[in-house]
Motif scaffolding. Structure first.
Motif, PDB file in Angstrom:
ATOM      1  N   LEU A   1     -58.955  63.910  16.210  1.00  0.00           N
ATOM      2  CA  LEU A   1     -58.576  63.341  14.925  1.00  0.00           C
ATOM      3  C   LEU A   1     -57.319  64.013  14.388  1.00  0.00           C
ATOM      4  O   LEU A   1     -57.178  65.239  14.423  1.00  0.00           O
ATOM      5  CB  LEU A   1     -59.727  63.505  13.923  1.00  0.00           C
ATOM      6  N   ARG A   2     -56.412  63.168  13.883  1.00  0.00           N
ATOM      7  CA  ARG A   2     -55.165  63.677  13.305  1.00  0.00           C
ATOM      8  C   ARG A   2     -55.038  63.146  11.881  1.00  0.00           C
ATOM      9  O   ARG A   2     -55.205  61.946  11.636  1.00  0.00           O
ATOM     10  CB  ARG A   2     -53.966  63.249  14.148  1.00  0.00           C
ATOM     11  N   VAL A   3     -54.730  64.035  10.949  1.00  0.00           N
ATOM     12  CA  VAL A   3     -54.624  63.647   9.540  1.00  0.00           C
ATOM     13  C   VAL A   3     -53.258  64.067   9.005  1.00  0.00           C
ATOM     14  O   VAL A   3     -52.582  64.961   9.543  1.00  0.00           O
ATOM     15  CB  VAL A   3     -55.735  64.301   8.692  1.00  0.00           C
ATOM     16  N   GLN A   4     -52.868  63.374   7.939  1.00  0.00           N
ATOM     17  CA  GLN A   4     -51.616  63.689   7.246  1.00  0.00           C
ATOM     18  C   GLN A   4     -51.890  63.772   5.747  1.00  0.00           C
ATOM     19  O   GLN A   4     -52.487  62.869   5.166  1.00  0.00           O
ATOM     20  CB  GLN A   4     -50.561  62.615   7.536  1.00  0.00           C
ATOM     21  N   GLU A   5     -51.439  64.859   5.159  1.00  0.00           N
ATOM     22  CA  GLU A   5     -51.640  65.064   3.722  1.00  0.00           C
ATOM     23  C   GLU A   5     -50.820  64.056   2.923  1.00  0.00           C
ATOM     24  O   GLU A   5     -49.620  63.908   3.147  1.00  0.00           O
ATOM     25  CB  GLU A   5     -51.238  66.502   3.372  1.00  0.00           C
ATOM     26  N   THR A   6     -51.473  63.380   1.972  1.00  0.00           N
ATOM     27  CA  THR A   6     -50.807  62.376   1.141  1.00  0.00           C
ATOM     28  C   THR A   6     -51.046  62.710  -0.334  1.00  0.00           C
ATOM     29  O   THR A   6     -52.172  62.963  -0.748  1.00  0.00           O
ATOM     30  CB  THR A   6     -51.356  60.970   1.432  1.00  0.00           C
ATOM     31  N   GLY A   7     -49.992  62.657  -1.104  1.00  0.00           N
ATOM     32  CA  GLY A   7     -50.119  62.953  -2.525  1.00  0.00           C
ATOM     33  C   GLY A   7     -49.009  63.891  -2.993  1.00  0.00           C
ATOM     34  O   GLY A   7     -47.983  64.019  -2.304  1.00  0.00           O
ATOM     35  N   PRO A   8     -49.129  64.472  -4.150  1.00  0.00           N
ATOM     36  CA  PRO A   8     -50.355  64.486  -4.968  1.00  0.00           C
ATOM     37  C   PRO A   8     -50.494  63.264  -5.869  1.00  0.00           C
ATOM     38  O   PRO A   8     -49.515  62.668  -6.299  1.00  0.00           O
ATOM     39  CB  PRO A   8     -50.177  65.742  -5.814  1.00  0.00           C
TER      40      PRO A   8
ATOM     41  N   MET B   1     -61.386  78.003  14.181  1.00  0.00           N
ATOM     42  CA  MET B   1     -61.909  76.800  14.832  1.00  0.00           C
ATOM     43  C   MET B   1     -61.871  75.596  13.889  1.00  0.00           C
ATOM     44  O   MET B   1     -61.760  74.450  14.351  1.00  0.00           O
ATOM     45  CB  MET B   1     -63.348  77.046  15.312  1.00  0.00           C
ATOM     46  N   LEU B   2     -61.953  75.845  12.575  1.00  0.00           N
ATOM     47  CA  LEU B   2     -61.876  74.744  11.608  1.00  0.00           C
ATOM     48  C   LEU B   2     -60.481  74.134  11.595  1.00  0.00           C
ATOM     49  O   LEU B   2     -60.325  72.909  11.468  1.00  0.00           O
ATOM     50  CB  LEU B   2     -62.230  75.257  10.210  1.00  0.00           C
ATOM     51  N   VAL B   3     -59.474  74.978  11.719  1.00  0.00           N
ATOM     52  CA  VAL B   3     -58.085  74.500  11.731  1.00  0.00           C
ATOM     53  C   VAL B   3     -57.792  73.747  13.018  1.00  0.00           C
ATOM     54  O   VAL B   3     -57.117  72.698  13.017  1.00  0.00           O
ATOM     55  CB  VAL B   3     -57.112  75.686  11.563  1.00  0.00           C
ATOM     56  N   ASP B   4     -58.332  74.239  14.144  1.00  0.00           N
ATOM     57  CA  ASP B   4     -58.018  73.643  15.444  1.00  0.00           C
ATOM     58  C   ASP B   4     -58.766  72.335  15.693  1.00  0.00           C
ATOM     59  O   ASP B   4     -58.333  71.520  16.531  1.00  0.00           O
ATOM     60  CB  ASP B   4     -58.361  74.636  16.567  1.00  0.00           C
ATOM     61  N   ALA B   5     -59.881  72.129  14.986  1.00  0.00           N
ATOM     62  CA  ALA B   5     -60.704  70.950  15.269  1.00  0.00           C
ATOM     63  C   ALA B   5     -60.003  69.649  14.901  1.00  0.00           C
ATOM     64  O   ALA B   5     -60.237  68.612  15.533  1.00  0.00           O
ATOM     65  CB  ALA B   5     -62.036  71.054  14.533  1.00  0.00           C
ATOM     66  N   VAL B   6     -59.156  69.686  13.889  1.00  0.00           N
ATOM     67  CA  VAL B   6     -58.457  68.485  13.424  1.00  0.00           C
ATOM     68  C   VAL B   6     -56.972  68.795  13.312  1.00  0.00           C
ATOM     69  O   VAL B   6     -56.584  69.818  12.744  1.00  0.00           O
ATOM     70  CB  VAL B   6     -59.007  68.023  12.058  1.00  0.00           C
ATOM     71  N   GLU B   7     -56.143  67.914  13.874  1.00  0.00           N
ATOM     72  CA  GLU B   7     -54.693  68.103  13.752  1.00  0.00           C
ATOM     73  C   GLU B   7     -54.234  67.773  12.334  1.00  0.00           C
ATOM     74  O   GLU B   7     -54.737  66.826  11.713  1.00  0.00           O
ATOM     75  CB  GLU B   7     -53.955  67.190  14.739  1.00  0.00           C
ATOM     76  N   GLY B   8     -53.314  68.583  11.823  1.00  0.00           N
ATOM     77  CA  GLY B   8     -52.749  68.297  10.509  1.00  0.00           C
ATOM     78  C   GLY B   8     -53.052  69.349   9.463  1.00  0.00           C
ATOM     79  O   GLY B   8     -52.567  69.237   8.329  1.00  0.00           O
ATOM     80  N   SER B   9     -53.844  70.353   9.814  1.00  0.00           N
ATOM     81  CA  SER B   9     -54.137  71.432   8.873  1.00  0.00           C
ATOM     82  C   SER B   9     -53.120  72.559   9.065  1.00  0.00           C
ATOM     83  O   SER B   9     -52.939  73.051  10.182  1.00  0.00           O
ATOM     84  CB  SER B   9     -55.559  71.976   9.096  1.00  0.00           C
ATOM     85  N   HIS B  10     -52.494  72.957   7.973  1.00  0.00           N
ATOM     86  CA  HIS B  10     -51.469  74.010   8.016  1.00  0.00           C
ATOM     87  C   HIS B  10     -51.687  74.966   6.844  1.00  0.00           C
ATOM     88  O   HIS B  10     -51.047  74.836   5.796  1.00  0.00           O
ATOM     89  CB  HIS B  10     -50.063  73.399   7.947  1.00  0.00           C
ATOM     90  N   PRO B  11     -52.599  75.920   7.014  1.00  0.00           N
ATOM     91  CA  PRO B  11     -52.885  76.844   5.901  1.00  0.00           C
ATOM     92  C   PRO B  11     -51.670  77.677   5.524  1.00  0.00           C
ATOM     93  O   PRO B  11     -50.945  78.168   6.392  1.00  0.00           O
ATOM     94  CB  PRO B  11     -54.023  77.716   6.441  1.00  0.00           C
TER      95      PRO B  11
END
Length: 587
Positions: free
Chosen positions: A83-90, A356-366
């Motif tokens: 799964l790949r997500v993209q941050e949208t907003g705010p 592992m939480l960051v790697d499970a889904v593409e698009g997370s950039h803490p």
């Protein structure tokens, strides 16, 4: 003579002013009137300024929302990609926070109902409410997780229902519907047949986060302890939340909802923050950073590391594990706060979470700068000057392979949205008011105290100097002469002594006049029954010579030899300087 008589009065006035000034300064030093006024000011009392600020904060509170739009739906559902997500907003909303229906209690608390209505702010938003996005189907995935451990027949019924409604794990939906609710056949059926579980006919994440129906809280007024003013005593009638076992995890007593923090704050204090959407009281600690914001000094507090730990690092946090099952570090199970839906709270983009939480889904950039929360608090009043609270809402799914249309999401943690609750500054008029209360008035109190001390010392020194000058003048001008205590023989001897001392001095009219006046004082003494044979011949000759120089006034002048009252005033006092020795001799 008036100047001489005014000096004792002036000395007394100066001494009285000095004592009054010193007493006032000591009063300020010991009583600290500013502290007394401050303690009264910071209490929540009916109609009080602090109470009105707390009841309906006149500040700009904004809720910013970022949604995680799925960009590879087809590839993920086909099993080709993760799964790949993209941050949208705010998407930005103004929160009109209010403590409604306030009732003051007899035990130093008040009871209130919280309200947090939201108003859309299009000019501050980067997106539109009607943006069409691809997002997780909360209804299907939640029901799939709830029934995952039920019987085969129950799961078969859910599969049939999902097939008939053509429900999918990912749905195309507008941003507003996802946040504030949309009609879903599964939710409608759940509301109809399971009303005790699903009490609503539409489902939206922000709508559920801001559901305060039936909520009420009891808050300390500060009457018994000014430090607790504005802090929570109980929520829904209890200091413990029902969602957790153990006081460490469930306690909300002493927490703040960010409208007001503890007064008289110390750097080593732990400040607790409670928000219903987080489902617990979060600890915050001082970061050793102080910052001046619009003229007011503040301490910076933030959530410490491992504050979302589930017992791996902090053993006491083991109570955040549900039924013995602990989520990965950085993720807290809050499903009991979200009607049994499998919801977990983390920091945005799984900041400080398990990798592992960051790697499970593409698009997370803490990112610490973007995703860390902070609280800038004015320490004396507990006033929030700059507050930013950031959390992420995730769907935490177990083994849902028994539900065909949700099987692709088994054992996944899906990021759905993250929020930022922000109050960046105080309104200018409110800020200026607190500068006066917190910065100016304490300085005025100190300056006034030191000024009173200084003026008191000056007045006392002035009084002492006047007394010393008066004493010197009395000695110099014989202002305290007392003839009543002497006898005629003593007066005669003093007269003879002064006559001998002045024999060689040139005489003048004023001296002769003074001698004549002085000799007149001796007339009464000569009438005393004291024998003159006690005087030697020399003394008698001198006394006779002095008497021959007496100027005898006429009978019409009304002379009283004792009071010296006559129509013609005696010689001025400064011409009688030679009489100074008379006082010394008598004393």
């Amino acid at each position: 003579m008036r100047a001489v008589y005014s000096r004792p009065l002036g000395a007394f006035v100066l001494m009285a002013l000095g004592v009054l000034s010193m007493a006032s300064a000591c009063f300020i030093l010991l009583v600290r009137p500013y502290d007394l006024i401050f303690r009264v000011k910071v209490m929540l009392s009916p109609g009080g300024e602090t109470f009105e600020l707390w009841r309906k904060p006149p500040v700009n509170l904004y809720l910013r929302i970022w949604l995680f739009n799925v960009t590879n739906k087809e590839a993920f559902m086909a099993g080709k990609e993760k799964l790949r997500v993209q941050e949208t907003g705010p998407y930005v909303y103004k929160e009109l926070m209010e403590h409604y229906n306030v009732t003051f209690n007899d035990n130093g608390t008040l009871t209130t109902i919280p309200r947090h209505p939201l108003v859309w702010e299009p000019e501050m938003s980067a997106g539109k409410e009607d943006d069409v996005l691809v997002l997780p189907n909360i209804a299907l995935l939640s029901i799939a997780d709830v029934v995952k451990d039920t019987s085969f027949f129950t799961r078969m019924g859910i599969n049939l229902l999902a097939g008939q409604t053509k429900s999918e794990g990912l749905v195309t939906i507008t941003a507003r519907d996802f946040m504030f609710g949309y009609k879903n056949p599964l939710v409608t059926l759940g509301n109809k047949f399971m009303p005790t579980w699903i009490k609503f006919d539409k489902l939206g994440l922000i709508d559920r986060m801001y559901d305060f129906d039936g909520d009420f809280s009891t808050v300390y007024t500060g009457e018994t302890d000014v430090r607790k003013s504005g802090l929570i005593d109980t929520y829904r009638g209890s200091p413990l939340l029902p969602h957790w076992k153990g006081e460490h995890c469930s306690n909300v007593r002493g927490a703040s909802d960010a409208t007001k923090f503890p007064s008289l704050l110390q750097p080593n204090d732990t400040v607790y923050f409670y928000r219903k959407s987080v489902c617990r009281a979060m600890p915050t600690r001082f970061t050793n950073e102080m910052k001046t914001i619009m003229g007011l000094q503040s301490y910076r507090f933030t959530f410490p590391n491992n504050s979302l730990d589930n017992g791996e690092v902090i053993p006491e946090n083991k109570c955040f594990c549900r039924n013995g099952k602990c989520l990965p570090a950085g993720l807290i199970d809050v499903q009991d706060c979200y009607y049994g839906f499998p919801i977990g709270v983390s920091y945005p983009h799984f900041y400080q979470g398990d990798p592992m939480l960051v790697d499970a889904v593409e698009g997370s950039h803490p990112d610490k700068q973007k995703h860390e929360s902070h609280f800038y608090i004015e320490p004396k009043s507990g006033l929030p000057l700059d507050v930013t609270v950031r959390f992420q809402i995730n769907m935490v799914l177990g083994d849902v392979s028994g539900i065909t249309r949700a099987a692709k999401f088994s054992d996944m943690v899906l990021p759905m949205l993250w929020t930022e609750f922000r109050m960046s500054k105080l309104p200018e008029d409110l800020n200026n008011r607190f500068i006066l209360y917190l910065n100016v008035l304490p300085v005025v109190e100190k300056v006034l105290m030191y000024l009173l001390f200084s003026t008191g010392i000056m007045f006392l020194l002035g009084s002492i100097s006047r007394i010393l000058l008066l004493n010197r003048d009395l000695q110099k001008k014989s202002a305290n002469m007392d003839f009543s205590s002497g006898n005629s023989r003593e007066l005669k001897r003093i007269h003879i002594k002064n006559t001998k001392a002045n024999e060689n001095r040139p005489s003048s009219d004023k001296v002769k006049e003074a001698e004549a006046f002085y000799s007149s004082l001796l007339i009464a003494a000569e009438s005393d029954d004291v024998p003159e044979d006690n005087l030697n011949s020399t003394e008698m000759d001198i006394l006779a010579g002095g008497a021959s120089n007496i100027i005898t006034p006429g009978s019409d002048e009304g002379i009283d030899n004792y009071s010296c009252d006559n129509t013609e005033k005696p010689p001025p006092q400064y011409d009688l300087i030679n009489l100074a020795l008379l006082k010394e001799a008598i004393v």
